[in-house]
Each structure stands twice: as C-alpha cells, then as structure tokens.
Design an enzyme around this catalytic site. Structure first.
Site, PDB file in Angstrom:
ATOM      1  N   TRP A  82      39.740  65.608  66.812  1.00 19.57           N
ATOM      2  CA  TRP A  82      40.773  66.154  65.946  1.00 19.57           C
ATOM      3  C   TRP A  82      41.314  67.479  66.497  1.00 19.57           C
ATOM      4  O   TRP A  82      41.628  67.585  67.671  1.00 19.57           O
ATOM      5  CB  TRP A  82      40.267  66.282  64.500  1.00 19.57           C
ATOM      6  CG  TRP A  82      39.864  64.979  63.875  1.00 19.57           C
ATOM      7  CD1 TRP A  82      38.588  64.524  63.691  1.00 19.57           C
ATOM      8  CD2 TRP A  82      40.720  63.930  63.363  1.00 19.57           C
ATOM      9  NE1 TRP A  82      38.593  63.275  63.097  1.00 19.57           N
ATOM     10  CE2 TRP A  82      39.878  62.892  62.882  1.00 19.57           C
ATOM     11  CE3 TRP A  82      42.107  63.779  63.259  1.00 19.57           C
ATOM     12  CZ2 TRP A  82      40.376  61.723  62.312  1.00 19.57           C
ATOM     13  CZ3 TRP A  82      42.605  62.605  62.682  1.00 19.57           C
ATOM     14  CH2 TRP A  82      41.746  61.601  62.217  1.00 19.57           C
ATOM     15  N   SER A  83      41.400  68.508  65.680  1.00 21.52           N
ATOM     16  CA  SER A  83      42.113  69.713  66.097  1.00 21.52           C
ATOM     17  C   SER A  83      41.359  70.580  67.098  1.00 21.52           C
ATOM     18  O   SER A  83      41.929  71.566  67.599  1.00 21.52           O
ATOM     19  CB  SER A  83      42.479  70.554  64.876  1.00 21.52           C
ATOM     20  OG  SER A  83      43.524  69.932  64.160  1.00 21.52           O
ATOM     21  N   THR A  84      40.153  70.255  67.416  1.00 24.79           N
ATOM     22  CA  THR A  84      39.495  70.926  68.536  1.00 24.79           C
ATOM     23  C   THR A  84      40.304  70.699  69.813  1.00 24.79           C
ATOM     24  O   THR A  84      40.201  71.466  70.779  1.00 24.79           O
ATOM     25  CB  THR A  84      38.050  70.423  68.687  1.00 24.79           C
ATOM     26  OG1 THR A  84      37.342  70.695  67.453  1.00 24.79           O
ATOM     27  CG2 THR A  84      37.304  71.122  69.806  1.00 24.79           C
TER      28      THR A  84
END
Length: 399
Positions: A82-84
């Site tokens: 995801w947003s990592t």
C-alpha cells in the site's frame, strides 16, 4: 486507502509460529516483538528487516502467505505494501532533483503542459511531494477501471481544480500522489515511476521491489486478508469524521483488501499504493535515506538530496486524515516526519511512511537505521498499527 471490500477473513492464529531468518543479537528485542505480534496481535504472515549503517542486521519472517494457511511465508514472499510505496516514488523524484532535471520550486506545468488548468498555475513540484497540491482526489466519479488507465487518470487530474489553495495546507493524497509525482517523472524521463525505479535503483542494487507485480511473480505473492475485529480494533479516527475532501481522497474509487489480490490491481501501475516487495526490500529502499544517500557503500543520492527529503513543509492538521493523526502533523518532501507523536521513533527528525493495514518503512539518519515491516493480515488503521509500533519501540530500545 480505504478497506471497503473484504478478502477472506483470517481464522484465529495458532499459539506459536516459527520465525525464520537472521537477527543480530544486539536486536533481540526486535525478534521478541515480532514473535509477540503472532502471539498477541493476531499476525498471520509477516516479515521485518532492519539495516544499520547500510548492512542488514535483522531479516525475519514467519507465518502464512494465505488465509487458509496452506503456504508458509518464505524469505522471498512478496506482498502489496500500500502507501509504503510512496517512499520509493519520492526517491524517483529526488533522483531527478539531484541530477538537475527537476526543480522543486518550479510550477508543475513547466514539466506537464496543461496542468495549469482550473487554477493550478501556482502548484509547485514541492506541493506534489508534500501533499499540498490540493488534489487529494477527483471531483467526478472515478472507478477502479478508470484508475487503472494511466492516461485517463492523469488527464483528469490535470483538468480538475484544487480543493484548497495549493501550498497552504497538507491533505493526504492517498491515491493521487503516485499519479501526480509519477507523471512528472514520466514527462522528464519517458518512464513511469515503476520502470524508472527499476532502471535506476532496484535493478542495479538487486532490491526485490516493484510497482505493480509481473505475472511471473504471482506465485510469490501473499494474499491480503482481514481479521475479524477485536474489541481494541476500533475504526481509524479518519473515518469517523468524513468530509467531502476525505471522501474524494479515500473513496473515489473505494479500494479494498480484496482488490489487491486481483490480477487487475497487480497488472496496473498505482504508484501511491501497489508496490510489492519483501521487508528486506523496504528496509533497503528506506535505507538509502537512512544512509544519507548511500546503501551498502553504493551512492544513490547525494547527501544534500537525501537530507532534502525530510525538509519540513509546515505543521498543520491534515485536511484528509485530520483527527486520525491525533492533531497536527508534518510532512517533508515525500515522507512523514516522526515529530512529537513519535510515529517513527523518538527522534522527531526520523521519517518514513506507513501503508494502510500495517506495513511501514522508516529511516533515521542520525541512528543510521532503517526498518521495513510487511504483513498480509490487514489492520483497520491508516497509520501506527500496534504491530508496527511494537517493532519500532523494540528497534529503538536496542540502539
């Protein structure tokens, strides 16, 4: 990103899970916290890695790669983080800045003609990186199929008007960040950020990370899943105070756990959220920042460019995440600062990025450490999942 569609739900975890890999004795507390995540925090499958001065000192994994517990989590298991993913995308932009090909204080329209439409002529490149462009989501309905169409999504972003005056406040660009920064990368290099990252960083350094996932790697991919809610699992405060801006950012389109397991999601390039990698890969990518531009003796960024990543852009209550961050927060040029909340440890100048559901990349140049944590059992929080925080606390207790 919002989890509005369920994947198969995780059955209760067994009492003991065998943890594999290597852990330097100095960081035994990290191993203990990782094992405790399986016993007490309903971990299904996960991995954690730590670099110290560019060398991997923790590389642990355990549990299961699927909800049915038929596939053990292996050393090379990949998972959607995801947003990592936003950290590696920011790295792409900073590589171009470092080479004199991108000016942070230039209007975005200098590189992306037509972007100045609808009052965006004063949106600067730094506003894209710091979530201050006023474009956290589109005003018109945008489906998942639309999202998978790069040209359509970027064209709509170029045509839309900001939700607030650009540069004045941050508002988390949950999904649009990757298209905005990524299109600038593409306009300069001819490559989307996934291909640029592979050519310039992950390929040369042998880092096991990609934006999207090639078909030939599907066999290594973990299945994302959600566990039944526990009493202490209350929804993220972000979703208790829904504004038009929050809905535009987090639910247009709605993206859930199950979508990340589909071939369509894996085949697309959604650079804000569909990076796939190991914990070791995340630790290495964030280790470039922790190493002041170097990883394992190999120079990626100049020290000045690496330091610029955490240049504070102003503290405020984020217009999208709001109460979910517990008050004011501050972004650098692509990553969140640890700040007084200690999201990335006690050093307020440490920085990193969380992925929805739990994953995390962390960089602390003062301590010379980076951390990567990935998992497949999705928690309900946007940031600071208890499993992640247990690992961060353990890391700093060992320093």
């Amino acid at each position: 990103m919002s989890a509005t569609h369920d994947a198969p739900r995780t059955p209760p975890a067994p009492r003991a899970v065998r943890v594999h890999g290597h852990c330097d004795p100095r960081f035994a507390a990290v191993r203990a916290a990782f094992e405790e995540n399986f016993r007490a925090r309903r971990e299904l499958g996960a991995a954690v890695a730590v670099t110290l001065d560019g060398e991997t000192v923790v590389d642990l994994w355990g549990g299961w790669a699927d909800a049915a517990r038929t596939r053990p989590w292996e050393r090379d298991t990949l998972v959607n983080v995801w947003s990592t993913t936003k950290g590696p995308v920011a790295l792409c932009a900073h590589l171009l800045v470092d080479r004199g090909l991108l000016d942070l204080d230039a209007p975005v329209a200098r590189y992306w003609p037509g972007f100045e439409a609808a009052g965006k002529e004063k949106v600067l490149v730094r506003h894209l990186l710091s979530h201050r462009a006023g474009l956290p989501g589109l005003r018109e309905p945008h489906s998942l199929r639309d999202l998978y169409d790069w040209e359509l999504t970027t064209a709509r972003l170029a045509a839309t008007e900001p939700w607030w005056e650009p540069g004045t406040r941050s508002g988390y660009h949950a999904v649009t960040y990757g298209f905005l920064v990524g299109e600038v990368v593409r306009r300069i290099t001819g490559l989307r950020p996934g291909a640029f990252l592979e050519r310039e960083v992950t390929g040369p350094l042998g880092i096991d990370f990609s934006v999207g996932l090639p078909v030939e790697e599907y066999g290594r991919a973990a299945e994302l899943t959600r566990a039944p809610a526990a009493p202490d699992d209350g929804p993220s405060p972000t979703f208790r105070h829904l504004t038009r801006i929050t809905l535009a950012a987090m639910a247009n389109p709605a993206i859930g756990t199950a979508h990340a397991n589909t071939p369509e999601w894996r085949a697309a390039e959604v650079p804000a959220g569909n990076g796939h990698g190991t914990a070791r890969a995340v630790a290495e990518l964030y280790g470039v920042f922790a190493g002041r531009g170097s990883l394992g003796g190999r120079r990626v960024l100049s020290p000045k460019a690496a330091e610029r990543v955490r240049e504070p852009q102003g503290s405020c209550v984020d217009l999208v995440l709001g109460a979910g961050l517990g008050g004011e927060s501050e972004l650098g040029l692509g990553l969140w600062l640890s700040g007084p909340q200690g999201a990335y440890g006690p050093n307020p100048r440490a920085f990193g990025h969380d992925g929805f559901g739990g994953s995390c990349g962390l960089a602390d140049p003062e301590a010379g450490v980076s951390l990567g944590y990935v998992m497949n059992r999705m928690g309900p929080r946007i940031m600071d999942d208890p499993r992640k925080m247990a690992l961060v606390d353990a890391l700093y207790s060992a320093l």
